[in-house]
Design a protein around this motif. Structure first.
Motif, short mmCIF file in Angstrom:
data_model
loop_
_atom_site.label_atom_id
_atom_site.label_comp_id
_atom_site.label_asym_id
_atom_site.label_seq_id
_atom_site.Cartn_x
_atom_site.Cartn_y
_atom_site.Cartn_z
N ARG B 89 6.68 4.33 5.25
CA ARG B 89 5.84 3.65 4.27
C ARG B 89 6.00 4.25 2.89
O ARG B 89 5.52 3.69 1.91
CB ARG B 89 4.35 3.78 4.64
CG ARG B 89 4.03 3.37 6.02
CD ARG B 89 4.21 1.90 6.23
NE ARG B 89 4.19 1.60 7.66
CZ ARG B 89 4.64 0.49 8.18
NH1 ARG B 89 5.13 -0.44 7.42
NH2 ARG B 89 4.58 0.31 9.48
N PHE B 90 6.63 5.43 2.82
CA PHE B 90 6.75 6.09 1.53
C PHE B 90 8.11 5.87 0.91
O PHE B 90 8.47 6.55 -0.03
CB PHE B 90 6.44 7.58 1.67
CG PHE B 90 5.08 7.84 2.24
CD1 PHE B 90 4.90 8.80 3.20
CD2 PHE B 90 3.99 7.12 1.80
CE1 PHE B 90 3.64 9.04 3.72
CE2 PHE B 90 2.73 7.35 2.31
CZ PHE B 90 2.55 8.31 3.27
N SER B 91 8.88 4.95 1.47
CA SER B 91 10.14 4.60 0.82
C SER B 91 10.26 3.09 0.86
O SER B 91 9.55 2.43 1.59
CB SER B 91 11.32 5.25 1.52
OG SER B 91 11.37 4.83 2.85
N SER B 92 11.16 2.55 0.06
CA SER B 92 11.17 1.11 -0.12
C SER B 92 11.49 0.37 1.17
O SER B 92 12.22 0.84 2.02
CB SER B 92 12.20 0.74 -1.17
OG SER B 92 11.85 1.36 -2.37
N GLU B 93 10.92 -0.81 1.27
CA GLU B 93 11.11 -1.64 2.45
C GLU B 93 12.56 -2.08 2.58
O GLU B 93 13.20 -2.43 1.60
CB GLU B 93 10.22 -2.88 2.29
CG GLU B 93 10.18 -3.80 3.45
CD GLU B 93 9.35 -5.04 3.13
OE1 GLU B 93 8.84 -5.14 2.02
OE2 GLU B 93 9.24 -5.90 4.00
N GLU B 94 13.06 -2.08 3.82
CA GLU B 94 14.40 -2.59 4.05
C GLU B 94 14.33 -4.10 4.19
O GLU B 94 13.46 -4.62 4.86
CB GLU B 94 14.97 -1.99 5.34
CG GLU B 94 15.49 -0.59 5.17
CD GLU B 94 16.22 -0.10 6.39
OE1 GLU B 94 16.45 1.10 6.48
OE2 GLU B 94 16.56 -0.92 7.27
N LEU B 95 15.25 -4.81 3.58
CA LEU B 95 15.20 -6.27 3.63
C LEU B 95 16.14 -6.81 4.69
O LEU B 95 17.17 -6.21 4.99
CB LEU B 95 15.61 -6.86 2.29
CG LEU B 95 14.66 -6.57 1.13
CD1 LEU B 95 15.24 -7.13 -0.14
CD2 LEU B 95 13.31 -7.20 1.41
N ASN B 283 3.85 -1.42 0.31
CA ASN B 283 3.51 -2.84 0.43
C ASN B 283 3.88 -3.47 1.78
O ASN B 283 3.96 -4.68 1.90
CB ASN B 283 4.18 -3.66 -0.71
CG ASN B 283 3.35 -4.86 -1.10
OD1 ASN B 283 3.87 -5.97 -1.20
ND2 ASN B 283 2.07 -4.68 -1.32
N THR B 284 4.11 -2.66 2.79
CA THR B 284 4.25 -3.22 4.13
C THR B 284 3.02 -2.91 4.95
O THR B 284 2.83 -3.46 6.03
CB THR B 284 5.46 -2.62 4.89
OG1 THR B 284 5.30 -1.21 4.94
CG2 THR B 284 6.76 -2.96 4.22
#
Lengths: 195, 419
Positions: B89-95, B283-284
């Motif tokens: 949660r502390f790194s950007s979401e994988e798309l 934001n997840t």
């Protein structure tokens, strides 16, 4: 536009790890991303602190033992190969593997290697025997302060008594296997990796 | 005109993004991203232990410990090493599909010439066309905020001053939002926070403030900074009351709560804007809400903010990027597309303590925004986890070991040698 993670992991290395552990190519690259994301110092190895930063592992009563299993004797850093080798113990056993190569050495995720991994987590001094003290240590880690020394001692005694067959008051690896022969080790000591 | 342009632009971008995805699938890239690395199995501790102990043919009263009990902990431990719910949660979401931004390209290899050309075009457009435009707008926005609020501050009259101050604030935030190419969709505007209330929202980035302030005026709460931020803060306070704390004051919880309470009690004051997570989350999911905000009293107006990750990654990873480089990244993304939901107001019920109330609000926000509702504390980004959680696990396990001990105490023990 190449991927940053894979450029640090050469194709030959991936092949070697594949042969040694049985993971697929995509699983290895994904696990390498995971490895690098845990590696806060960015030096290609993980230290004990890097593992302890995972909250779910920090609250696991046996967390320290599990972390220890990754580090070879007396060392403080584990590289990606070592990381994968330990993880390989938890790869599920697939049927088609049994046909692959009968002359090759036993794969890391065979039933007896899984049991050996669990055995070694008990047997800290590596003398191939789980003594009463070693068993008590693990028990103490799992129950915390909720059970008295006496009760714990009698539980340990009972367990050794049940398993011990040659009367040396400790559990050898063969006795360990015998006690757990009905446990579905393949399922309980495996993690379902997605491709 | 700009509205139409942004709609066309968005449609075009979606088309390109879909094309990129399809070509990737077509070329069978082996490192397509999947949502998870492993599939977690197993039920609760009790269930798992029960299954592990099933092989025991002896009666249960002879002691509840089995050598296989530890397997449960080993597996859980290894699962969390491979993929845990918190650190991601502390790194950007994988798309799942690539949106032509290198920054979200984690595992993709070089795919095709066509895609590289499109990507190259994208870079040119983003850096040479969009970026200068946005920077200009941002500068205009911020300077107008400082100048406008200072001017308004000179006015004595109450009503005119408030009206003008709101106008100035709204205008500046709208300019800033344009400066980020933000397309915001507000839902349920009838639930908008009222004066004298407290607005709580999930936190993804400092831009959240701009997003929310585009639609209404809020009293900001935060630490007083020095430098450019300090100038902005001081001028904002001149036109309408905000709550800025010194660093030393922030540590005294009672002082903080009483000051906020005083602000809320003055019914004519603007609603306070608070982010109870305390830190930026990607934001997840929504992480633990700190109960401090929920002890102030008054009506809580929950707001859920969800960014569309396809257009740009809005999450501020403060460990990796500082504020300036973060803002630059924001201004060179495609756009910021946000959905904001205003939820119906909530108040603390009879006999409900602050923590329960906080969790209730958190669930409502998570549910509306389509985010995962997590009990983990966002401060785990920097701090260690509390020992209590481990002790809780140990306690649960002990009850499984001791379970039928009451029966056992009547049985005579013959082997009780202590070495």
């Amino acid at each position: 536009m190449g991927s940053r993670a894979s450029t640090l992991l050469r194709e030959e290395e991936i092949e070697e790890i594949k042969k040694e552990t049985g993971f697929s190519h995509s699983q290895i690259t994904r696990l390498y991303s995971r490895f690098t994301s845990l590696d806060k110092g960015e030096n290609g190895t993980l230290s004990r602190e890097d593992f302890q930063r995972i909250p779910e592992l920090a609250i696991n009563p046996l967390g320290d033992r599990i972390i220890n299993a990754f580090f070879p004797e007396g060392e403080d850093q584990v590289n990606f190969r070592g990381f994968m080798r330990t993880l390989a113990h938890f790869r599920p056993i697939e049927d088609n593997e049994k046909n692959k190569d009968p002359t090759a050495s036993e794969p890391l995720n065979s039933r007896s290697n899984k049991l050996l991994f669990a055995f070694r987590l008990y047997d800290l001094d590596r003398d191939d025997k789980i003594s009463r003290d070693e068993l008590l240590q693990v028990l103490r880690m799992m129950v915390g302060v909720n059970i008295s020394d006496e009760q714990l001692g009698s539980i340990a005694d009972r367990t050794i008594q049940e398993a011990d067959q040659n009367g040396d008051n400790s559990i050898s690896f063969n006795e360990f296997i015998k006690v757990l022969e009905k446990v579905d080790v393949e399922q309980k000591m495996s993690i379902r990796f997605l491709h | 005109f700009e509205r139409h342009f942004s709609i066309i632009f968005n449609v075009l971008h979606l088309k390109i993004s879909d094309y990129a995805t399809h070509s990737v699938i077509y070329l069978c890239c082996s490192s397509l991203l999947f949502p998870g690395l492993i599939q977690r199995e197993g039920g609760s501790m009790e269930q798992e232990m029960g299954e592990l102990r099933r092989y025991r043919t002896q009666s249960i009263s002879r002691g509840e410990f089995a050598l296989s009990d530890s397997f449960y902990f080993y597996r859980k431990g290894l699962e969390s090493i491979v993929d845990d719910q918190v650190t991601q949660r502390f790194s950007s979401e994988e798309l799942v599909s690539w949106n032509l931004l290198t920054r979200t390209n984690h595992n993709f290899h070089y795919i095709s010439l066509r895609l590289t050309i499109i990507w190259g075009l994208g870079v040119i457009i983003r850096y040479c066309v969009l970026f200068p435009l946005r920077i200009t707008l941002a500068i205009i926005g911020i300077s107008w905020l400082v100048i406008g609020t200072t001017l308004v501050g000179f006015l004595p009259n109450r009503r005119v001053k408030n009206w003008l101050s709101e106008l100035v604030h709204l205008m500046c935030y709208r300019i800033c939002a344009r400066g980020l190419s933000a397309t915001i969709q507000y839902h349920n505007k009838n639930n908008k926070p009222q004066k004298g209330g407290i607005c709580v929202a999930n936190h993804t980035s400092p831009i959240d403030i701009v997003i929310l302030a585009n639609d209404g005026c809020y009293a900001m709460v935060g630490q007083s900074h020095s430098g450019l931020m300090g100038v902005i803060q001081r001028s904002m306070v001149r036109s309408c009351p905000h709550v800025w704390f010194e660093r030393s004051e922030m540590r005294d919880r009672h002082a903080v709560t009483s000051r906020l309470r005083a602000h809320v009690a003055a019914k004519r004051n603007l609603p306070i804007l608070i982010f109870p997570e305390g830190t930026c989350i990607n934001n997840t999911s929504v992480m633990m809400f700190k109960k401090g905000s929920f002890e102030i009293g008054g009506t809580i107006y929950p707001v859920a903010i969800k960014y569309d990750p396809r257009f740009g990654d809005a999450f501020w990873n403060s460990a990796k990027y500082n504020m300036v480089s973060y803002l630059l990244r924001m201004m060179t993304s495609w756009a910021i597309v946000v959905n904001v939901w205003y939820l119906p107001p909530m108040t603390r019920q009879e006999g409900e303590d602050a923590t329960k109330f906080a969790n209730r609000v958190k669930s409502a926000i998570a549910h509306q925004g389509g985010l995962l509702d997590m009990a983990w504390d966002g401060s785990l980004k920097r701090d260690k986890v509390k020992e209590e959680f481990k002790e809780h696990q140990q306690k649960m396990y002990s009850s499984m070991v001791v379970g039928t001990k009451a029966r056992n105490s009547q049985e005579p023990h013959t082997e009780s040698t202590k070495s």
